[in-house]
Each structure stands twice: as structure tokens, then as C-alpha cells.
Design an enzyme around this catalytic site. Structure first.
Site, PDB file in Angstrom:
ATOM      1  N   ASP A 124      33.471  36.346  35.130  1.00  0.00           N
ATOM      2  CA  ASP A 124      33.628  34.406  35.566  1.00  0.00           C
ATOM      3  C   ASP A 124      33.897  33.832  36.569  1.00  0.00           C
ATOM      4  O   ASP A 124      35.523  34.713  37.682  1.00  0.00           O
ATOM      5  CB  ASP A 124      34.352  33.615  34.168  1.00  0.00           C
ATOM      6  CG  ASP A 124      34.957  32.188  34.408  1.00  0.00           C
ATOM      7  OD1 ASP A 124      34.281  31.416  35.786  1.00  0.00           O
ATOM      8  OD2 ASP A 124      35.853  32.265  34.087  1.00  0.00           O
ATOM      9  N   ASP A 177      36.236  24.828  30.840  1.00  0.00           N
ATOM     10  CA  ASP A 177      38.118  24.924  31.780  1.00  0.00           C
ATOM     11  C   ASP A 177      38.262  24.496  31.520  1.00  0.00           C
ATOM     12  O   ASP A 177      38.521  23.111  32.004  1.00  0.00           O
ATOM     13  CB  ASP A 177      36.794  25.839  33.456  1.00  0.00           C
ATOM     14  CG  ASP A 177      36.588  26.635  33.614  1.00  0.00           C
ATOM     15  OD1 ASP A 177      37.070  27.534  33.327  1.00  0.00           O
ATOM     16  OD2 ASP A 177      35.306  26.224  33.906  1.00  0.00           O
TER      17      ASP A 177
HETATM   18  C1  DX5 Z   1      37.270  29.121  37.385  1.00  0.00           C
HETATM   19  C2  DX5 Z   1      36.883  29.368  36.105  1.00  0.00           C
HETATM   20  C3  DX5 Z   1      35.406  29.177  36.358  1.00  0.00           C
HETATM   21  C4  DX5 Z   1      34.771  28.440  37.558  1.00  0.00           C
HETATM   22  C5  DX5 Z   1      33.272  29.481  37.855  1.00  0.00           C
HETATM   23  O1  DX5 Z   1      38.788  29.185  37.359  1.00  0.00           O
HETATM   24  O2  DX5 Z   1      37.457  29.754  35.452  1.00  0.00           O
HETATM   25  O3  DX5 Z   1      34.631  29.150  35.016  1.00  0.00           O
HETATM   26  O4  DX5 Z   1      34.544  27.442  37.275  1.00  0.00           O
HETATM   27  O5  DX5 Z   1      31.850  28.398  38.595  1.00  0.00           O
HETATM   28  P1  DX5 Z   1      31.848  29.324  39.964  1.00  0.00           P
HETATM   29  O6  DX5 Z   1      30.646  30.134  39.396  1.00  0.00           O
HETATM   30  O7  DX5 Z   1      31.372  28.156  41.020  1.00  0.00           O
HETATM   31  O8  DX5 Z   1      32.504  30.245  40.038  1.00  0.00           O
HETATM   32 ZN    ZN Z   2      36.592  29.763  33.412  1.00  0.00          ZN
END
Ligand code: DX5
Ligand code: ZN
Length: 209
Positions: free
Chosen positions: A170, A32
Site C-alpha cells: 500500500d 483508509d
Molecule cells: C496511505 C494510505 C494508502 C494511500 C494509497 O496512508 O494507506 O491507501 O491512500 O494511495 P496512493 O496510491 O496514492 O499512494
Molecule cells: Zn491504505
């Protein structure tokens, strides 16, 4: 279904998290990227990842949560990711970004926020490899899955056969929310559900069940 593990919540110990991912059958590491433009966070400047391919064989799935990430494409393409995904809402010319990523020989993903309709990206579907349906507001790991995003995964799933893209989701994905989407998605990005655990593979098995 492919599993892409987000390391966002492990920002301060990427190496340890990646060593644990290496021991699993996860398909991708989800990176990310935030530069304090589209979200008010910063994550994974390219320098912090410069030798990542020396300590993992997992394929990389890069998610830009950044406004106009043109220069970032140049930087992150050096990591040789399989996918680079950008936000439809964060760029002024979607075709331009599709082309910039393709020119690097990297597969193209478009992400859409919880409030963005599939209609906004429908004309680009013939030209891309992945649609990332955000099931949380971009910015942070560990948020709750937004149920009202699943209809878009179903909609994209029904359109998919005509084109060549896969559907990924996601945010907030765990052993419960996976049941709402598993019939529609080809890939899931899961972060805290996996990385908060001491046994990553157990959690991945629960997602794949
Ligand atoms: C949110 C990100 C995600 C997130 C996913 O802005 O794009 O990739 O880190 O993490 P979890 O599974 O903890 O929601
Ligand atoms: Zn993400």
C-alpha cells in the site's frame, strides 16, 4: 494479482469515484480510516459510508490507521468488509485485535510501517489472512513509493506457503513501482495512480500487465 483501489484522494467525492470503480474489474475498494490519533488526518467516518453497499458490489478492504481501534471494529464491521486491517504499531495487544475481528466473521489483516520489520509480526502469521506492507508512511495518498520496503514483501512471500495469509502492498504503487513487487504480492492497493485518471480501467490494466 488482486487490485484494491484506494479512494483516499477522492475523499470529497466518494460516490463519483466509486461509480467509476464500479465500471472496472477492480477487486476491492480500499477504505483508509483515520481518526486523527495514529495519523493527523481524518478520513471516512463510518457515517459517510453507511449505505456504500447500495451503490457498489465491490468487496471492501478496510485499513485502520488509528490507535487502539477497538470501537471502530464494531462500527465498520456493519459495512460487511472482507478484510479489516490494523497497524501492528498502533495496538497494545495484537492477539486481542485478531480475535475481535475474527469474532465478527471478517478476515484479519496486519499492516506494518516502512520502518517495522517482519519479525514484529512473525508470531501472528498463523492466525491472520493478510499482511499489508506499507510502502509509504501512513496518512496521505499520492506519496512516493519507498524502495526499501520491497525486501519485506519478498520475505513474507517466502514465508507464505507455510500459512494462509496473502501479501498486499500500500502506497505509491503505479505502472513503474509495480515491477519491483509483482513477484511477491498477491494484492496491491493503488490510489492516485488510478483515481487521478479519467479512465480507471486503463490504469488497472497497466498494473495487471
Ligand atoms: C496511505 C494510505 C494508502 C494511500 C494509497 O496512508 O494507506 O491507501 O491512500 O494511495 P496512493 O496510491 O496514492 O499512494
Ligand atoms: Zn491504505
Amino acid at each position: 494479482m488482486k487490485i484494491s483501489v484506494s479512494i483516499l484522494k477522492e475523499k470529497d467525492n466518494i460516490k463519483e469515484a466509486i461509480e467509476k470503480i464500479n465500471l472496472t474489474d477492480a477487486d476491492y475498494i480500499h477504505i483508509d480510516v483515520q481518526d486523527n490519533t495514529y495519523t493527523s488526518n481524518v478520513s471516512f467516518p463510518v457515517d459517510s459510508l453507511s449505505n456504500i453497499n447500495e451503490y457498489t458490489n465491490k468487496k471492501l478492504d478496510v485499513h485502520f490507521m488509528c490507535l487502539e481501534p477497538e470501537s471502530l471494529i464494531e462500527e465498520y464491521s456493519k459495512l460487511n468488509p472482507e478484510y479489516i486491517t490494523f497497524h501492528a504499531e498502533a495496538v497494545s495487544n495484537i492477539y486481542k485485535y485478531i480475535q475481535l475481528i475474527k469474532n465478527k466473521g471478517i478476515k484479519v489483516g496486519i499492516a506494518i510501517n516502512p520502518e517495522t520489520d517482519v519479525n514484529k509480526i512473525i508470531e501472528y502469521l498463523p492466525y491472520i489472512d493478510l499482511v499489508l506492507v506499507m510502502s509509504v508512511t501512513p496518512g496521505l495518498g499520492g506519496q512516493s513509493f519507498l524502495d526499501n520496503t520491497t525486501y519485506k514483501m519478498e520475505e513474507l512471500h517466502n514465508l507464505k506457503d507455510r500459512y494462509n495469509f496473502i501479501v498486499s502492498a500500500d502506497g505509491g504503487i503505479n505502472d513503474k513501482t509495480i515491477n519491483l513487487i509483482k513477484d511477491y504480492v498477491d494484492m496491491v492497493v493503488s490510489g492516485s495512480f488510478i483515481t487521478d485518471s479519467n479512465n480507471y480501467q486503463d490504469k488497472i490494466d497497466l498494473l495487471k500487465e
